[in-house]
Scaffold this active site. Structure first.
Site, short mmCIF file in Angstrom:
data_model
loop_
_atom_site.label_atom_id
_atom_site.label_comp_id
_atom_site.label_asym_id
_atom_site.label_seq_id
_atom_site.Cartn_x
_atom_site.Cartn_y
_atom_site.Cartn_z
N ASP A 46 63.93 -18.77 -6.48
CA ASP A 46 63.52 -18.85 -7.89
C ASP A 46 62.19 -19.58 -8.05
O ASP A 46 61.75 -19.83 -9.18
CB ASP A 46 64.60 -19.52 -8.73
CG ASP A 46 64.85 -20.97 -8.32
OD1 ASP A 46 64.28 -21.40 -7.30
OD2 ASP A 46 65.60 -21.66 -9.03
N GLY A 47 61.53 -19.94 -6.93
CA GLY A 47 60.21 -20.56 -7.01
C GLY A 47 60.22 -22.08 -6.91
O GLY A 47 59.16 -22.70 -6.85
N GLU A 48 61.42 -22.69 -6.92
CA GLU A 48 61.49 -24.15 -6.79
C GLU A 48 60.92 -24.58 -5.43
O GLU A 48 61.10 -23.90 -4.42
CB GLU A 48 62.94 -24.64 -6.90
CG GLU A 48 63.48 -24.66 -8.30
CD GLU A 48 64.87 -25.29 -8.36
OE1 GLU A 48 65.28 -25.93 -7.37
OE2 GLU A 48 65.55 -25.11 -9.38
N LYS A 204 23.11 -24.27 -23.85
CA LYS A 204 23.89 -23.07 -24.18
C LYS A 204 24.75 -23.33 -25.41
O LYS A 204 25.23 -24.43 -25.65
CB LYS A 204 24.76 -22.66 -22.99
CG LYS A 204 25.85 -23.66 -22.62
CD LYS A 204 26.61 -23.22 -21.39
CE LYS A 204 27.68 -24.26 -21.02
NZ LYS A 204 28.32 -23.97 -19.73
N ARG A 206 28.12 -21.85 -27.24
CA ARG A 206 29.29 -20.97 -27.08
C ARG A 206 29.85 -20.58 -28.44
O ARG A 206 30.00 -21.42 -29.32
CB ARG A 206 30.40 -21.68 -26.29
CG ARG A 206 30.13 -21.87 -24.81
CD ARG A 206 31.39 -22.43 -24.17
NE ARG A 206 31.18 -22.88 -22.82
CZ ARG A 206 31.26 -22.13 -21.73
NH1 ARG A 206 31.51 -20.85 -21.86
NH2 ARG A 206 31.08 -22.64 -20.54
N ASP A 230 26.09 -28.20 -10.92
CA ASP A 230 27.25 -28.32 -11.81
C ASP A 230 28.45 -28.74 -10.98
O ASP A 230 28.41 -28.72 -9.74
CB ASP A 230 27.52 -26.99 -12.52
CG ASP A 230 28.21 -27.18 -13.88
OD1 ASP A 230 28.56 -28.34 -14.21
OD2 ASP A 230 28.38 -26.20 -14.61
N ASP A 234 33.66 -21.31 -12.16
CA ASP A 234 34.93 -20.62 -12.37
C ASP A 234 34.72 -19.11 -12.28
O ASP A 234 34.89 -18.50 -11.23
CB ASP A 234 35.53 -21.04 -13.70
CG ASP A 234 36.98 -20.62 -13.86
OD1 ASP A 234 37.45 -19.80 -13.05
OD2 ASP A 234 37.65 -21.10 -14.78
N THR A 235 34.30 -18.48 -13.36
CA THR A 235 34.07 -17.03 -13.33
C THR A 235 32.61 -16.69 -13.06
O THR A 235 32.27 -15.52 -12.93
CB THR A 235 34.51 -16.38 -14.65
OG1 THR A 235 33.75 -16.96 -15.72
CG2 THR A 235 35.99 -16.59 -14.91
N ALA A 236 31.75 -17.70 -13.01
CA ALA A 236 30.31 -17.57 -12.68
C ALA A 236 29.49 -16.88 -13.75
O ALA A 236 28.31 -16.60 -13.53
CB ALA A 236 30.13 -16.85 -11.33
#
Length: 338
Positions: A46-48, A204, A206, A230, A234-236
């Site tokens: 169950d992932g435990e 920047k 956002r 930096d 993350d997603t660049a």
């Protein structure tokens, strides 16, 4: 004082290669073989998560090496359960070596009815029995204040400075350090001071998380070899867009030095197709095969710095001495071939 003749290391599954590298470096320094404490970290159907430590750790000075990177929740639970297992096995002291501290971006309430998850994680780590934290480039330095235990926050900028001086030898007068946002100015300034380079900022705005509406360059980057600094990629998306904007403003080439290569989703593809000549990250997060095979990504080792930090903590000597180039350079001798 620890009752053992040497510190003992144990690792979860988050970044086993880094843990083994740290053990090898410490073995070289001490002149004796130092291996990771044997154990097992398994999951039930169950992932435990279940942890068992095979060696006696009573009275030992234990260091758990476990970044809380993707999958963040699994790796965090591994860390907590390992700490509990060691505490219940009468370890003298438990230090969590967290090269990448997950949930650090949630360090304040940005709007109504939102959590401060970094503080919650800090509370959980302390309750699990961890007595000291060793980490690298926290997203926000004030997270150290979330803990009522000692927190040693190492910096990647001294390592980056050594690499920049090697890679840009003869052209350092053309280098300009760039912060990709106003919030990262202090981090960028630190590297700029170390290599005696000017500083610029990409401002920047956002509209919502993950999207960049507008970018403005503050400072003259004409004819400069720009280095974006930096703490994480993350997603660049922001990084690649900033590189394009810098070239549009007259930069001759753009490189990036990022402490933590999160590299989620389309990040590797974006970096591969970007105008950046190189992206340099550390191995604080175990790189995927795609990251390792990307032609314009280089990975700098953190094991020498973490190994020395662990030994300094165990000996009760200064960790902040590793912020100085004179101290770090001998540790990294031969790590930056030209």
């Amino acid at each position: 004082m620890p009752t053992t003749t040497e510190p003992k290391l144990i690792s979860g599954n988050a970044n086993l290669p880094l843990a083994k590298s740290i053990a090898r470096r410490m073995s070289l320094h001490r002149g004796t073989s130092l291996n990771l404490v044997e154990g097992r970290v398994e999951r039930f159907n169950d992932g435990e998560i279940f942890v068992e430590v095979y060696e006696n750790v009573r009275g030992e000075d234990m260091f758990i090496i476990q970044p809380t990177s993707n999958p963040a929740n699994d790796n965090l639970m591994e860390l907590l359960i390992m700490a509990d297992a060691l505490r219940r096995s009468s370890a003298a002291r438990i230090t969590a070596v967290i090269p990448y501290f997950g949930y650090a971006r949630q360090d304040r309430r940005t709007k109504a009815r939102t959590p401060i998850s970094a503080k919650l994680v800090a509370n959980m780590l302390v309750e699990a029995g961890i007595e000291r934290i060793l980490t690298l480039d926290l997203h926000a330095a004030q997270i150290q204040g979330f803990f009522d235990i000692p927190v040693d926050n190492l910096y990647a900028s001294p390592i980056f400075a050594l690499d920049v001086k090697e890679k840009f030898a003869g052209h350092l007068d053309e280098v300009m350090v760039v912060s990709p946002d106003v919030g990262g100015v202090a981090r960028a300034r630190e590297l700029a001071k170390r290599i005696n380079a000017p500083l610029s900022i990409v401002d920047k705005r956002r509209e919502k998380p993950g999207e960049v509406a507008e970018m403005t360059v503050i400072g003259d980057v004409t004819g400069k070899r720009c280095i974006i600094v930096d703490d994480m990629c993350d997603t660049a998306g922001t990084l690649c867009k900033a590189a394009e904007v810098l070239l549009e403003h007259g930069a001759t080439e753009v490189h990036a030095y990022i402490s933590h290569g999160v590299m989620s989703g389309p990040a590797v593809e974006r970096v591969t197709n970007s105008v950046m000549k190189s992206l340099v990250i550390t191995d604080s997060i175990q790189p995927t095969e795609a990251v390792k095979n990307c032609p314009n990504i280089r990975i700098l080792p953190t094991a020498p710095m973490f190994a020395q930090s662990i030994m300094n903590i165990w000996h009760g000597t200064s960790v902040s001495s590793l912020f100085e180039t004179e101290t770090l350079e001998p540790i990294y001798e031969g790590q930056f071939p030209g």
